[in-house]
Design an enzyme around this catalytic site. Structure first.
Site, PDB file in Angstrom:
ATOM      1  N   HIS A   1       0.877  -1.193   0.000  1.00 55.58           N
ATOM      2  CA  HIS A   1       0.000   0.000   0.000  1.00 55.58           C
ATOM      3  C   HIS A   1       0.902   1.227   0.000  1.00 55.58           C
ATOM      4  CE1 HIS A   1      -3.820   2.142   1.508  1.00 55.58           C
ATOM      5  NE2 HIS A   1      -2.923   3.083   1.266  1.00 55.58           N
TER       6      HIS A   1
ATOM      7  N   HIS B   1       1.612   5.366  -1.647  1.00 51.49           N
ATOM      8  CA  HIS B   1       1.239   6.553  -2.428  1.00 51.49           C
ATOM      9  C   HIS B   1       2.503   7.137  -3.047  1.00 51.49           C
ATOM     10  CE1 HIS B   1      -2.877   6.756  -0.819  1.00 51.49           C
ATOM     11  NE2 HIS B   1      -2.321   6.205   0.246  1.00 51.49           N
ATOM     12  N   LEU B   2       2.523   7.216  -4.358  1.00 53.11           N
ATOM     13  CA  LEU B   2       3.683   7.789  -5.041  1.00 53.11           C
ATOM     14  C   LEU B   2       3.402   9.165  -5.632  1.00 53.11           C
ATOM     15  CD1 LEU B   2       5.179   4.725  -6.997  1.00 53.11           C
ATOM     16  CD2 LEU B   2       6.157   5.875  -4.997  1.00 53.11           C
ATOM     17  N   ARG B   3       2.104   9.534  -5.728  1.00 59.32           N
ATOM     18  CA  ARG B   3       1.720  10.816  -6.345  1.00 59.32           C
ATOM     19  C   ARG B   3       2.187  10.862  -7.805  1.00 59.32           C
ATOM     20  NH1 ARG B   3      -1.323  10.818  -1.877  1.00 59.32           N
ATOM     21  NH2 ARG B   3      -0.349  11.720  -0.051  1.00 59.32           N
TER      22      ARG B   3
ATOM     23  N   ASN C   1      -5.191   7.384  -5.913  1.00 61.49           N
ATOM     24  CA  ASN C   1      -5.918   8.617  -5.560  1.00 61.49           C
ATOM     25  C   ASN C   1      -5.167   9.870  -5.997  1.00 61.49           C
ATOM     26  OD1 ASN C   1      -3.955   8.134  -3.548  1.00 61.49           O
ATOM     27  ND2 ASN C   1      -5.132   9.204  -1.972  1.00 61.49           N
TER      28      ASN C   1
ATOM     29  N   LYS D   1      -9.262  -0.199  -5.706  1.00 58.64           N
ATOM     30  CA  LYS D   1      -9.318   0.439  -4.394  1.00 58.64           C
ATOM     31  C   LYS D   1     -10.677   1.084  -4.164  1.00 58.64           C
ATOM     32  CE  LYS D   1      -7.881   2.188  -0.477  1.00 58.64           C
ATOM     33  NZ  LYS D   1      -6.727   2.996  -0.129  1.00 58.64           N
TER      34      LYS D   1
ATOM     35  N   HIS E   1     -10.529   1.074   2.037  1.00 55.82           N
ATOM     36  CA  HIS E   1     -10.305   2.044   3.118  1.00 55.82           C
ATOM     37  C   HIS E   1     -11.502   1.905   4.050  1.00 55.82           C
ATOM     38  CE1 HIS E   1      -8.741   5.969   4.735  1.00 55.82           C
ATOM     39  NE2 HIS E   1      -9.933   5.886   5.302  1.00 55.82           N
TER      40      HIS E   1
ATOM     41  N   HIS F   1      -4.650  -0.763   5.903  1.00 56.26           N
ATOM     42  CA  HIS F   1      -4.149  -0.034   7.083  1.00 56.26           C
ATOM     43  C   HIS F   1      -5.087  -0.128   8.280  1.00 56.26           C
ATOM     44  CE1 HIS F   1      -6.778   2.900   5.216  1.00 56.26           C
ATOM     45  NE2 HIS F   1      -5.880   3.303   4.337  1.00 56.26           N
TER      46      HIS F   1
ATOM     47  N   LEU G   1      -4.791   9.054   8.154  1.00 56.83           N
ATOM     48  CA  LEU G   1      -6.105   8.415   8.208  1.00 56.83           C
ATOM     49  C   LEU G   1      -6.006   6.964   7.768  1.00 56.83           C
ATOM     50  CD1 LEU G   1      -8.346  11.277   6.805  1.00 56.83           C
ATOM     51  CD2 LEU G   1      -8.368  10.346   9.138  1.00 56.83           C
TER      52      LEU G   1
ATOM     53  N   ASP H   1       1.392   2.582   3.528  1.00 57.11           N
ATOM     54  CA  ASP H   1       0.572   3.797   3.369  1.00 57.11           C
ATOM     55  C   ASP H   1       1.460   5.035   3.448  1.00 57.11           C
ATOM     56  OD1 ASP H   1      -1.718   5.208   2.807  1.00 57.11           O
ATOM     57  OD2 ASP H   1      -2.420   5.263   4.879  1.00 57.11           O
TER      58      ASP H   1
ATOM     59  N   HIS I   1       3.123  14.429   1.685  1.00 63.36           N
ATOM     60  CA  HIS I   1       2.532  15.756   1.446  1.00 63.36           C
ATOM     61  C   HIS I   1       3.648  16.742   1.758  1.00 63.36           C
ATOM     62  CE1 HIS I   1      -1.723  14.457   1.293  1.00 63.36           C
ATOM     63  NE2 HIS I   1      -1.392  13.604   2.232  1.00 63.36           N
TER      64      HIS I   1
ATOM     65  N   ALA J   1      -3.638  14.544   5.673  1.00 63.17           N
ATOM     66  CA  ALA J   1      -3.400  13.275   6.378  1.00 63.17           C
ATOM     67  C   ALA J   1      -2.321  12.483   5.652  1.00 63.17           C
ATOM     68  CB  ALA J   1      -4.689  12.464   6.417  1.00 63.17           C
TER      69      ALA J   1
HETATM   70  O1  DOR Z   1      -3.160   9.261   5.834  1.00 66.77           O
HETATM   71  C1  DOR Z   1      -3.558   8.984   4.715  1.00 66.77           C
HETATM   72  N1  DOR Z   1      -3.053   9.573   3.610  1.00 66.77           N
HETATM   73  N2  DOR Z   1      -4.534   8.097   4.586  1.00 66.77           N
HETATM   74  C2  DOR Z   1      -5.133   7.848   3.417  1.00 66.77           C
HETATM   75  O2  DOR Z   1      -6.043   7.069   3.386  1.00 66.77           O
HETATM   76  C3  DOR Z   1      -4.739   8.586   2.204  1.00 66.77           C
HETATM   77  C4  DOR Z   1      -3.380   9.104   2.317  1.00 66.77           C
HETATM   78  C5  DOR Z   1      -3.050  10.135   1.251  1.00 66.77           C
HETATM   79  O3  DOR Z   1      -3.296   9.874   0.076  1.00 66.77           O
HETATM   80  O4  DOR Z   1      -2.523  11.187   1.601  1.00 66.77           O
HETATM   81 ZN    ZN Z   2      -3.330   5.070   1.613  1.00 69.47          ZN
END
Ligand code: DOR
Ligand code: ZN
Length: 347
Positions: free
Chosen positions: A14, A16-18, A42, A100, A137, A175, A220, A248, A252, A264
């Site tokens: 799990h 996130h690479l953006r 996302n 997802k 989620h 998560h 989150l 996860d 940011h 988050a």
């Molecule tokens: O903390 C989190 N950040 N929880 C998520 O479910 C999404 C993630 C994000 O994409 O920033």
């Molecule tokens: Zn996530």
């Protein structure tokens, strides 16, 4: 005392690479230690079609350092307009490894997610038929429900009814943060698994709120009270194949974390493996680390365990990471566990 550990190259199930400059900045951090990762969809706008997943995959491959040994495992973002045939085609072509489900409004860029699970049943039925995992989620978004209860309420009111309706659907509870999540994962058979993050093994809600608000510990689902953290640590180190690593790691830029309405996400890609070695050693479970990081996730996703290895070693001096990762999008604070860590990945 063990001070050196060789494990199969781990998978992050799990991540996130953006995109764009942030992708270029954070991808090397994961690719340095991990062989594969389940890539969250996302983005803005989200990855909702096979064509979108192929294009995002190409951008990830283009951003990889030349000598990297890393395979992104793509996913689609489920919407109430998702076409079951497109999902099946993407799976058959090997483009995606999961879909997802974000409840609409639950977290970062989830507003296009699912409001009513019954509206996506045709897609879920197709996924059950073809064996494609659904990553969920697990939080309700009802403002009436206390934020610390949203996972437990989701399990009772959405997840369990869904699984009773479609028992053959393969589900990953993403998560998990509660003892209820741990307990529920244990009620399932081979069709149910749960990922656990690095940070939820380390922090509880006091870390976020006590002695001043700590935005870099806010994610989150939000970290819960200590008894839940202890249940997660027990689950992760239990050797049960239903529990595996999904960091996860969610970057940011600091300006958006240290904000009146902070985003988050904890960014753990840089130091996850040493932190996990620390946690597993604390629980006298170093021999179970490889299952959690390198075997169980691969088994659930029906992938071979890596033939490559990663070596972790422990020294007398604490490992120092930079406070921040500089990305082209701006600085990103690296998760600080708040205690010294003596493990490191041997280059
Ligand atoms: O903390 C989190 N950040 N929880 C998520 O479910 C999404 C993630 C994000 O994409 O920033
Ligand atoms: Zn996530």
């Amino acid at each position: 005392m063990t001070d050196r550990l060789t494990i199969p190259r781990p998978d992050d199930m799990h991540l996130h690479l953006r995109d764009g400059a942030m992708l270029a900045g954070v991808l090397p951090e994961t690719a340095r230690h991990f062989g594969r990762a389940i890539i969250m969809p996302n983005l803005v706008p989200p990855v909702v079609t096979m064509a979108g997943a192929q294009a995002y995959r190409a951008r990830i491959m283009a951003a990889l350092p030349k000598d990297a040994d890393f395979t992104p495992l793509m996913t689609l973002y489920l919407t109430e307009g998702t076409d079951a045939a497109d999902v099946a085609a993407a799976h058959a072509a090997g483009v995606i490894h999961a879909v997802k489900l974000y409840p609409a409004g639950a977290t970062t860029n989830s507003h296009g997610g699912v409001r009513d699970v019954t509206r996506v049943l045709p897609v879920l039925e197709k996924m059950a038929e073809i064996g494609l995992p659904l990553c969920i989620h697990n939080e309700v978004t009802d403002p009436e429900v206390d934020i610390f209860d949203r996972e437990a309420v989701f399990i009772d009111t959405v997840l369990d009814p869904l699984r009773r309706r479609l028992p053959s659907l393969r589900v990953v509870m993403e998560h998990i943060t509660t003892s209820q999540g741990v307990d529920y994962a244990r009620t399932g058979g081979d069709n149910l698994a749960a990922t656990i993050t690095t940070h939820h093994l380390i922090i509880n809600r006091n870390h976020i709120l006590s002695g001043g608000i700590k935005p870099h510990y806010y994610c989150l689902p939000v970290a819960k009270r200590e008894s839940h953290r202890l249940a997660l640590r027990q689950a992760a180190t239990s050797g049960e194949a239903r529990f595996f690593l999904g960091t996860d790691s969610a970057p940011h830029i600091d300006a958006l974390k240290e904000h009146s309405c902070g985003c988050a996400g904890c960014f753990t890609a840089t130091n996850t493996m040493p932190l996990l070695a620390h946690v597993f050693e604390e629980l006298d479970a170093l021999d179970r680390l490889a299952g959690f990081t390198s075997r169980f996730g691969a088994a659930f996703y029906r992938l071979p365990v890596s033939e490559k290895t990663l070596i972790l070693s422990k020294s007398d001096t604490a490992t120092i990471w930079p406070e921040k990762l500089d990305t082209g999008a701006g600085p990103v604070t690296i998760f600080n566990p708040g205690f010294p860590v003596f493990w490191q990945v041997t280059p």
